[in-house]
Write an enzyme that holds these catalytic residues in place. Structure first.
Site, PDB file in Angstrom:
ATOM      1  N   GLU A 123      28.617  35.134  35.194  1.00 11.42           N
ATOM      2  CA  GLU A 123      29.972  34.841  35.677  1.00 11.42           C
ATOM      3  C   GLU A 123      29.929  33.491  36.373  1.00 11.42           C
ATOM      4  O   GLU A 123      29.197  33.301  37.344  1.00 11.42           O
ATOM      5  CB  GLU A 123      30.463  35.926  36.642  1.00 11.42           C
ATOM      6  CG  GLU A 123      30.966  37.165  35.906  1.00 11.42           C
ATOM      7  CD  GLU A 123      31.619  38.206  36.828  1.00 11.42           C
ATOM      8  OE1 GLU A 123      32.011  39.252  36.298  1.00 11.42           O
ATOM      9  OE2 GLU A 123      31.717  37.967  38.045  1.00 11.42           O
ATOM     10  N   ASP A 152      38.378  35.691  47.913  1.00 14.20           N
ATOM     11  CA  ASP A 152      36.949  35.566  48.180  1.00 14.20           C
ATOM     12  C   ASP A 152      36.681  35.475  49.664  1.00 14.20           C
ATOM     13  O   ASP A 152      37.529  35.040  50.437  1.00 14.20           O
ATOM     14  CB  ASP A 152      36.398  34.314  47.488  1.00 14.20           C
ATOM     15  CG  ASP A 152      36.282  34.519  45.989  1.00 14.20           C
ATOM     16  OD1 ASP A 152      35.524  35.409  45.582  1.00 14.20           O
ATOM     17  OD2 ASP A 152      36.971  33.810  45.233  1.00 14.20           O
ATOM     18  N   TYR A 202      35.847  45.034  35.746  1.00  9.05           N
ATOM     19  CA  TYR A 202      35.117  44.679  36.957  1.00  9.05           C
ATOM     20  C   TYR A 202      35.669  45.590  38.057  1.00  9.05           C
ATOM     21  O   TYR A 202      36.790  45.418  38.509  1.00  9.05           O
ATOM     22  CB  TYR A 202      35.379  43.204  37.273  1.00  9.05           C
ATOM     23  CG  TYR A 202      34.575  42.619  38.421  1.00  9.05           C
ATOM     24  CD1 TYR A 202      34.153  43.381  39.502  1.00  9.05           C
ATOM     25  CD2 TYR A 202      34.242  41.273  38.419  1.00  9.05           C
ATOM     26  CE1 TYR A 202      33.432  42.823  40.536  1.00  9.05           C
ATOM     27  CE2 TYR A 202      33.522  40.698  39.454  1.00  9.05           C
ATOM     28  CZ  TYR A 202      33.131  41.483  40.504  1.00  9.05           C
ATOM     29  OH  TYR A 202      32.434  40.926  41.546  1.00  9.05           O
TER      30      TYR A 202
END
Lengths: 273, 403
Positions: A49, A60, A175
């Protein structure tokens, strides 16, 4: 069959699970991305990734935001990320590459132009963190037209309706975000993960990778016994941050080899949670 | 004159204002937004919720805020009559409190004991800290470390009110980074935390909800100005950073034909210098902070650093409804430089005895530009969204004065 599907099929045949490390393209310097990608492969990565840096990485944590900032300082852009993928493909035609990033740089590039150029560069999957299924029907279709898998996140709080949408728009793998919070957060509820994965796999019909909060071999090993893939990001970025100049690649390779070994041992022994 | 009402119903069920708005967040935030949408819809339908909100607006904030005819200044400018909607007279000194009361009451209804907020100049942080104290909630305010440095007095005010102020060191260390950090807190503490967004941006339902809680400004105007001036205004003028005070005064006027809606963005040092915050005028469509809107960005889609003398306008995006109002032509958007805003600031002090916020000074400056081009029977209604006490330091510095 896409590189991603081929990879999962071949791992399944061996009774092994995929190891998916994440690095930010251009971190700490653009010329270190290729050596780091080689190190990831040498350390046992099945899929890479590759983060496309964004100025405002809202989903994030601070670790990946710092990586983005370092990359942007050196002029990293989506165009240059694709150039790096093209360079990597000249020497490696097997390891799938999934680009991970945010909607705005993709839209600034132009969705159709991005689909075309990403396909030509050798990108296999794209995960746009702030594109939920309801906002990206056009984007997902554009990716699928060029055989790039649109990859989606599912969370512990995702509803059954969401499973259906992700099954409709997604491809490649899911994911699964194993905890509440942002990347790099601390805790992980392994029992909860073990309960949810079989359900998701069955309803969505794709391999399920688990990420967020995996920091060591022991956790990776336990995840590997229930999920199809283990995703590790922030912990690798920390390894890069803490390496003296020029030593990031060997250190990352060493760290990842440990994770790989722990996962393989666990799946071979069929260690249960 | 009889006005013809035009239909207007935005956003759609998914939060879209034409191509703008929507929900652009990671999957982890989706359930929290769904919970918020449901709770807000239920609260809207509950007369008790509305009554409580209105009670606090009246008795705690001091609403309705008056409209004041700035006769002397209008006379000196020599043209249209300028009327000021006095949001500066609200408790805490700006319009921000209207929205904070609405959201805090919603948080309480949802059983969330902890509220968080992002703040630029500190006005929204102060308003959030105020309502948190009022309703007995824990309060954490995220503020760019650069803004913490520039707005020392507001940081202290928030602390006096019992809030924890967290300086944000990432990115440009300003409002947009504070917003990123607040989102991260929310996604991590979703169970007990309500995120009070201060402007008409963010993922649906925030742009709609904040607009609705600020719409009291325009609703009061629709009653007040005919009483004062005999009719509705020819133009309504408000500054636009994220755009909450402008949406608040515009929204009730959107269906009213014949009333021009004029948003004023910060041109900073000048649009051609690149140092400004004029997203609608100089930006292009993009995705940031959970919605699609006009954004100041570079060619690679990275969000660029903005500038305005007024911290409250210093933001690279803008509420998605403004993006739609611009494209649809219902509203117009102009720009005012730092220097022009400062001039209006001083003029209002000298000629009317009112110290305006630097944000509001942008709207005043535009009104001052327009007034002399219009006849003296025209009416310009300016939203004086906040008072300038917080800006003493900035203005003094510009005049070469040190305290």
């Amino acid at each position: 069959m896409s590189r991603i599907s081929t990879t999962f099929a071949s791992l399944a045949a061996q009774g092994r699970k995929a190891l998916i490390p994440f690095i930010t393209a251009g971190d700490p310097q653009p010329d270190q991305t290729l050596p780091l990608m080689r190190a990831l492969v040498a350390g046992g990565a099945d899929i890479i990734e590759l983060g496309a840096p964004f100025s405002d990485p809202m989903a994030d944590g601070p670790t990946i935001q710092r990586a983005s900032e370092r990359a942007l300082v050196h002029g990293m852009s989506l165009r240059r990320v694709l150039a790096l993928v093209r360079d990597f493909r000249r020497e490696n035609d097997a390891t799938p590459i999934v680009l991970m990033g945010y909607a705005n740089p993709v839209e600034a590039y132009g969705i159709d132009a991005f689909a075309r150029d990403a396909h030509e560069a050798g990108v296999d999957g794209v995960l746009v963190v702030d594109y939920p299924p309801e906002e990206c029907a056009g984007f997902a279709a554009a990716m699928k037209r060029v055989q790039i898998d649109p990859i989606f996140l599912l969370a512990p709080t995702s509803t059954a309706k969401r499973f259906g949408e992700v099954a409709q728009f997604g491809a490649g793998y899911i994911y699964y975000v194993s905890l509440k919070g942002v990347t790099g957060s601390a805790t992980l509820d392994l029992d909860e993960v073990a309960r949810r994965i079989p359900l998701i796999r069955e309803q969505v019909g794709m391999p399920v990778g688990v990420g967020f909060g995996i920091r060591d071999g022991a956790t990776a090993a336990r995840i590997a016994t229930v999920a199809d893939a283990v995703v590790i990001g922030s912990r690798i970025i920390e390894e890069i941050e803490n390496s003296p100049a020029g030593e990031a690649a060997p250190r990352v390779q060493g760290f990842l080899s440990g994770i790989r070994a722990a996962m393989d041992t666990a799946t071979k022994q069929g260690v249960a949670l | 004159m009889q006005m013809q009402d035009l239909p207007y119903s935005m956003p759609d069920a998914a939060g879209h204002f034409g191509p703008y708005g929507g929900i652009f967040v990671a999957e982890t935030l989706m359930p929290a937004l769904a919970e918020l949408r449901e709770a807000y819809a239920a609260a809207q339908a509950d007369p008790e919720f509305r009554a409580e909100y209105e009670y606090d607006l009246k008795h705690y904030v001091g609403r309705p805020s008056p409209i004041y005819h700035a006769k002397r200044w209008s006379g000196l400018l020599g043209g249209a009559q300028i009327y000021l909607k006095r949001e500066d007279l609200n408790h805490t000194g700006a319009h921000k409190i209207n929205n904070c009361i609405g959201q805090a009451l919603l948080a309480r209804r949802m059983g969330k004991p902890r509220v968080i907020a992002e703040t630029g100049a500190g006005q929204h942080g102060v308003a959030t800290a105020t309502v948190a104290a009022r309703y007995g909630m824990e309060c954490v305010v995220y503020m760019g470390s650069e803004d913490v440095r520039r707005q020392v007095a507001n940081v202290y005010r928030m602390k006096l009110l019992g809030a924890t102020v967290v300086p944000v060191e990432s990115g440009s260390k300003t409002l947009k980074d504070a917003l990123n950090e607040a989102m991260r807190d929310w996604v991590t503490n979703i169970g007990n935390t309500f995120y009070i967004i201060g402007t008409v941006a963010g993922p649906h339902p925030y742009p709609m909800m904040v607009r609705d809680f600020q719409a009291v400004i325009g609703e009061e105007c629709k009653t007040q100005i005919p009483e004062l001036a005999g009719r509705q205004p020819d133009a309504v003028i408000a500054c636009v950073g994220g755009g909450s005070n402008a949406m608040g005064i515009f929204y009730p006027y959107i269906p009213v034909a014949g009333v021009r809606l004029i948003g004023v963005e910060a041109a900073g040092h000048g649009l051609d210098t690149g140092k400004h915050s004029a997203s609608l005028t100089a930006g292009r469509s993009g995705v940031l902070h959970g919605n699609r809107t006009y954004l100041l960005q570079d060619e690679d889609g990275q969000v660029i650093e903005t500038h305005s003398i007024s911290a409250g306008l210093d933001y690279p995006g803008v509420g998605p409804e403004h993006a739609w109002l611009k494209d649809s032509g219902r509203a117009e958007y102009a720009t005012i430089t730092d220097a022009e805003a400062l001039q209006a600031f001083h003029d209002l002090c000298h000629f009317e005895g009112i110290i305006p916020a630097l944000e509001s000074s942008h709207a005043l400056a535009h009104a001052a530009k327009m007034a002399p081009t219009l006849s003296s029977d025209k009416i310009l209604l300016v939203n004086l969204s906040g008072r300038g006490d917080k800006d003493m330091h900035t203005v003094a510095e510009k005049s070469g004065i040190r305290f």
